[in-house]
Motif scaffolding. Sequence first.
Motif, PDB file in Angstrom:
ATOM      1  N   ARG A   1     120.214 110.884  62.854  1.00 50.55           N
ATOM      2  CA  ARG A   1     119.592 111.278  61.730  1.00 50.55           C
ATOM      3  C   ARG A   1     118.051 110.501  62.156  1.00 50.55           C
ATOM      4  N   GLU A   2     118.010 109.174  62.267  1.00 49.28           N
ATOM      5  CA  GLU A   2     117.079 108.635  62.664  1.00 49.28           C
ATOM      6  C   GLU A   2     115.925 109.474  63.497  1.00 49.28           C
ATOM      7  N   ALA A   3     116.172 109.796  64.558  1.00 50.21           N
ATOM      8  CA  ALA A   3     115.590 110.595  65.281  1.00 50.21           C
ATOM      9  C   ALA A   3     114.784 112.062  65.370  1.00 50.21           C
ATOM     10  N   GLU A   4     115.590 112.355  64.238  1.00 47.06           N
ATOM     11  CA  GLU A   4     115.161 114.003  63.487  1.00 47.06           C
ATOM     12  C   GLU A   4     113.664 113.359  62.550  1.00 47.06           C
ATOM     13  N   GLU A   5     114.262 112.314  61.636  1.00 50.97           N
ATOM     14  CA  GLU A   5     113.528 112.167  60.704  1.00 50.97           C
ATOM     15  C   GLU A   5     111.614 111.064  61.466  1.00 50.97           C
ATOM     16  N   LYS A   6     112.178 110.742  62.457  1.00 48.00           N
ATOM     17  CA  LYS A   6     110.740 111.039  63.281  1.00 48.00           C
ATOM     18  C   LYS A   6     109.886 111.753  63.777  1.00 48.00           C
ATOM     19  N   GLY A   7     110.993 113.055  64.949  1.00 46.54           N
ATOM     20  CA  GLY A   7     111.015 114.696  64.890  1.00 46.54           C
ATOM     21  C   GLY A   7     110.404 114.733  64.313  1.00 46.54           C
ATOM     22  N   ARG A   8     110.775 114.933  63.062  1.00 43.11           N
ATOM     23  CA  ARG A   8     110.097 116.061  61.847  1.00 43.11           C
ATOM     24  C   ARG A   8     108.359 115.573  61.511  1.00 43.11           C
ATOM     25  N   ALA A   9     108.587 113.979  61.491  1.00 47.79           N
ATOM     26  CA  ALA A   9     107.261 113.444  60.927  1.00 47.79           C
ATOM     27  C   ALA A   9     106.556 113.542  62.537  1.00 47.79           C
ATOM     28  N   LEU A  10     106.496 113.897  63.704  1.00 47.13           N
ATOM     29  CA  LEU A  10     105.689 113.969  64.581  1.00 47.13           C
ATOM     30  C   LEU A  10     105.345 115.532  64.304  1.00 47.13           C
ATOM     31  N   LEU A  11     106.492 116.840  64.634  1.00 49.92           N
ATOM     32  CA  LEU A  11     106.091 118.368  64.256  1.00 49.92           C
ATOM     33  C   LEU A  11     104.657 118.178  63.610  1.00 49.92           C
TER      34      LEU A  11
ATOM     35  N   ARG B   1     102.648 116.453  62.137  1.00 46.53           N
ATOM     36  CA  ARG B   1     101.637 115.730  62.363  1.00 46.53           C
ATOM     37  C   ARG B   1     100.909 116.224  63.994  1.00 46.53           C
ATOM     38  N   VAL B   2     101.737 117.362  64.591  1.00 46.66           N
ATOM     39  CA  VAL B   2     100.652 118.391  65.370  1.00 46.66           C
ATOM     40  C   VAL B   2     100.796 119.617  64.785  1.00 46.66           C
ATOM     41  N   GLY B   3     100.924 120.159  63.599  1.00 47.91           N
ATOM     42  CA  GLY B   3     101.273 120.967  62.524  1.00 47.91           C
ATOM     43  C   GLY B   3     101.872 121.921  63.279  1.00 47.91           C
ATOM     44  N   LEU B   4     103.409 121.826  63.587  1.00 49.47           N
ATOM     45  CA  LEU B   4     104.533 122.481  64.045  1.00 49.47           C
ATOM     46  C   LEU B   4     105.603 122.473  63.305  1.00 49.47           C
ATOM     47  N   GLY B   5     105.232 121.321  61.369  1.00 44.78           N
ATOM     48  CA  GLY B   5     106.580 120.960  60.853  1.00 44.78           C
ATOM     49  C   GLY B   5     107.331 122.513  60.858  1.00 44.78           C
ATOM     50  N   ASP B   6     106.902 123.851  61.008  1.00 44.21           N
ATOM     51  CA  ASP B   6     107.621 124.722  59.774  1.00 44.21           C
ATOM     52  C   ASP B   6     108.447 125.703  61.183  1.00 44.21           C
ATOM     53  N   ARG B   7     108.144 124.796  62.132  1.00 44.21           N
ATOM     54  CA  ARG B   7     108.424 125.447  63.629  1.00 44.21           C
ATOM     55  C   ARG B   7     110.171 125.293  63.629  1.00 44.21           C
ATOM     56  N   LEU B   8     111.016 123.767  63.264  1.00 47.05           N
ATOM     57  CA  LEU B   8     112.160 123.267  64.172  1.00 47.05           C
ATOM     58  C   LEU B   8     112.727 123.872  64.617  1.00 47.05           C
ATOM     59  N   SER B   9     113.201 125.451  64.038  1.00 44.01           N
ATOM     60  CA  SER B   9     114.350 125.663  64.817  1.00 44.01           C
ATOM     61  C   SER B   9     114.065 126.687  65.451  1.00 44.01           C
ATOM     62  N   GLN B  10     113.128 126.749  65.670  1.00 41.37           N
ATOM     63  CA  GLN B  10     112.388 128.088  66.794  1.00 41.37           C
ATOM     64  C   GLN B  10     112.995 127.338  68.436  1.00 41.37           C
TER      65      GLN B  10
END
Lengths: 254, 247
Positions: free
Chosen positions: A123-133, A135-144
């Motif tokens: 959960r912790e890693a995914e929370e951080k991962g989502r925020a980082l993605l 930030r680099v403008g790829l928040g809508d590509r997580l499951s690709q």
Amino acid sequence: MAEPMLQLKGVHKRYGQLEVLKGVDLDVAKGEVICILGPSGSGKSTLLRCVNLLEPPEQGEIFLEGKDICKGPGSGTGESSWNLDFVRQRVGMVFQQFNLFPHKSVLENVTLAPQKVLGKSKREAEEKGRALLERVGLGDRLSQYPETLSGGQQQRVAIARALAMEPHVMLFDEVTSALDPELVKEVLDTMRELAEEGMTMLVVTHEIGFAREVGDQVVFMDGGVVVEQGDPKAVLDHPKEERTQKFLGLVLER
Amino acid sequence: MKVFFEQYFDFHIMGEHFGEGFEAFLQNVLIFVVAGVIALIWGLVLALLRQAPGKKFAPVRFLTIAYIDVLRAIPLLIIILMISGGVPFLTFIPKDIRIPEWLGKPDPFWYGVAGLVFVYGAYTAEVYRAGIEAVPKGQMEAARSLGMSHFQAMRLVIVPQGVTKIPAPMLNELISLLKDTTLVSVIAFGESVLVSREILAEQLNSSALTLTAAFFLVICLPGARLVDYLIKRNQGKISRGAHIEVA
């Protein structure tokens, strides 16, 4: 000046008979962006790989936050040891060929190491991962998966992946060289933002414009040594050394 | 010509011994499954040991390479004969291991499985190695730069990618393994070749062997087609992948 973040003293690296680094000295202060230029074969990529011990140097000293990372039980062999963990948890690296894990989704690429190396919960890693993605403008590509992304998007995922380990120093090894021209900007913009946030960065690049604009210092390397070093405007506009002048002449002619 | 057909294709004999022959063939399949599963695991272990990094693991690498080379160079038949002929007399080994009769199977079954695992572990290790080496070097570097240990990187990044590159050659090894289970007949385990030879000796007729051959054909022929299909599909993937690189 405060103690430098990273300090290289007389770093040598050879492959068999070929000496790639012939004694490199470099000081990097916290928050500083150093752009390293030079012709291919000048040893600039090898220098980065020495700093995170992918290619441990044979001779010389590298201090990271005051600690000599070349000394330790595994030095010289690339073996796991305290200094390897110490380095890899403080130094992130982004590669020319992205090197995303093709069998993992975008989000998994970013959360794998934090879970397995830092022992974070999913959960912790995914929370951080989502925020980082995000930030680099790829928040809508997580499951690709990486192969469905453009090179520029892949490289931004790679940057997010490295940042997920919360590094103190980021190494960029010709990260835009494999990209189509129209995709270079989005990656450079991401790096520029990172620099503005105060990340310490070593950037091997052929992007003179980026070096001039974002770099605090420019280092010109040739033949395994630092030929010239200093303020970007000084080095790029009024190079003192003949080799620098020649190289810049060839690059800027294009 | 009639003599030829009577010798190899006597349907009366085939029909009479079909049940017996089929049951014996199932013993081959059983050996194949048990030896195959263990060999696939053992081969992966060998492949990983062979790739173990640094000076510390140099002796391990050397021993692994020696094992793989030697076991591939000796006829499997000799290995099976040496195990079944010698191991029972190695009194320093506990009796349950020296003369195994696990899961209701007689000791020749297990000697056969052991011989097949020893040799096919070496073969499959080479196939795994090809898969591992086909993963771009940058993958290991990226994993290491993220702080993973060599073995973490192998387990999480390299091996999962490597195994997707080798289904065709691995299937070839498995087809070969299924056929080689017939070698266990030489140590008096009642599998299909042993049973057919008994019928041959009794009736002076080879039709039971033909029947056994047919059983193998039914499994191995589609297997060979599948290998071809996988190779073609894989090539398609590679050219598509190359296209993505360029695009």
